[in-house]
Design a protein around this motif. Structure first.
Motif, short mmCIF file in Angstrom:
data_model
loop_
_atom_site.label_atom_id
_atom_site.label_comp_id
_atom_site.label_asym_id
_atom_site.label_seq_id
_atom_site.Cartn_x
_atom_site.Cartn_y
_atom_site.Cartn_z
N ARG A 77 42.33 41.74 31.48
CA ARG A 77 41.39 40.93 30.65
C ARG A 77 41.59 39.63 31.04
N VAL A 78 40.46 38.85 31.59
CA VAL A 78 40.72 37.51 32.05
C VAL A 78 39.76 36.45 31.31
N LEU A 79 40.57 35.34 31.09
CA LEU A 79 39.97 34.25 30.37
C LEU A 79 40.10 33.17 31.20
N GLY A 80 39.06 32.48 31.77
CA GLY A 80 39.10 31.25 32.52
C GLY A 80 39.01 29.88 32.03
N VAL A 81 39.66 29.05 32.41
CA VAL A 81 39.65 27.37 31.97
C VAL A 81 39.29 26.78 33.16
N GLU A 82 38.12 25.85 32.99
CA GLU A 82 37.49 25.28 34.14
C GLU A 82 36.83 23.82 33.81
N PRO A 83 37.51 22.83 34.17
CA PRO A 83 36.92 21.31 33.83
C PRO A 83 35.39 21.23 34.43
N ASP A 84 34.95 21.79 35.35
CA ASP A 84 33.59 21.51 35.81
C ASP A 84 32.56 22.56 35.28
N ALA A 85 31.71 22.08 34.22
CA ALA A 85 30.71 22.94 33.50
C ALA A 85 29.88 23.90 34.61
N ARG A 86 29.53 23.39 35.79
CA ARG A 86 28.61 23.75 36.62
C ARG A 86 29.45 25.08 37.31
N MET A 87 30.80 24.98 37.63
CA MET A 87 31.62 26.13 37.96
C MET A 87 31.65 27.07 37.09
#
Length: 277
Positions: A77-87
């Motif tokens: 089960r994966v949760l991502g954290v990403e600073p670029d909203a487009r990505m």
């Protein structure tokens, strides 16, 4: 529980995580990024999954979800954290839950994980603040495992690419000559050491280990030119300059018969969360 050392304890050197303009530029063409960037070796994903106490994985700098989807396929089960909203939006479209934030500023809201991973992204995170946050969200026995692709272009192609980039981008932050002509793992070793030192500095982790998987990928001219605009050295180039780079690199690949084989090493720096709380 790892805690953040005082500000003065951290070196004031220039590090990749300070260059937010580059770190948050990859969403310029998120679809191309997802299409062109190489996946990670299944052997590395399996080794990480085999070494964690449960299925909950936090993917830091998840981008479009390339690594996250591989961990999902391995049963996590994966949760991502990403600073670029487009990505992050493209990651969501591909079935990855993603929250928009830098890892340092992200609020875990009491959630805990069995692994914190980062595919070709941890260098954009402050190595001490990142290890501190990872230690706070990892369950005891959980694994911190950032990893990277390290590519070693064929010598003739490397020299040609360096010459093109130095001509088109004489003021670039990157040292293309060193990056293209020295052994790639040697160049990355300083980065790996800094990241391992960050883990040691915050405490609460086992002594870091280096894992490595070697593999190869064959590229046609078009396939490699598709990937170049997704790399940090080129994401902010004006279209005319990027076209010059692509023309020059394309000519070099044509001179090699139109295709080549790229040796890769995918390298991880790993440490296990110790303690009972």
């Amino acid at each position: 529980m790892p805690t953040l050392p005082p500000e003065g304890a951290r070196p004031p050197e220039r590090e990749p995580h300070r260059h937010r303009d580059i770190a948050e530029s990859f969403g310029t063409d998120a679809e191309r990024y997802d299409r062109a960037r190489p996946r990670y070796p299944d052997a590395l994903v399996r080794r990480i999954v085999a070494g964690i106490p449960g299925p909950d994985v936090l993917d830091v700098g998840c981008g479009t979800g390339i690594a996250a989807r591989q961990f999902q396929m391995a049963g996590c089960r994966v949760l991502g954290v990403e600073p670029d909203a487009r990505m992050a939006e493209l990651a969501r479209q591909t079935g990855v839950e993603a929250e928009i934030a830098t890892f340092e500023a992200w609020d875990p809201a009491g959630r805990e994980f069995d692994a914190v991973v980062a595919g070709t992204a941890w260098h954009w995170v402050d190595p001490v603040a990142g290890a501190t946050k990872a230690g706070q969200v990892l369950r005891p026995g959980g694994l911190l495992a950032p990893f990277w692709h390290v590519a070693q272009p064929p010598p003739d192609l490397a020299k040609a690419v360096a010459a093109v980039c130095e001509r088109v981008m004489p003021d670039a932050l990157f040292n293309f000559r060193a990056a293209m002509t020295r052994p790639a793992v040697d160049i990355y070793q300083t980065q790996f050491t800094r990241i391992a030192d960050g883990m040691r500095q915050v405490g609460g982790f086992s002594d870091p280990e280096h894992w490595r998987v070697d593999w190869e990928c064959s590229y046609t001219r078009d396939a490699w030119l598709e990937q170049i605009p997704t790399q940090g050295a080129f994401t902010r180039l004006p279209p005319d300059k990027l076209a010059e780079v692509l023309d020059g690199v394309g000519a070099a690949i044509d001179g090699m018969g139109g295709n080549f084989t790229m040796p890769y090493a995918t390298v991880a720096v790993t440490a296990t969360r110790t303690g009972t709380s």
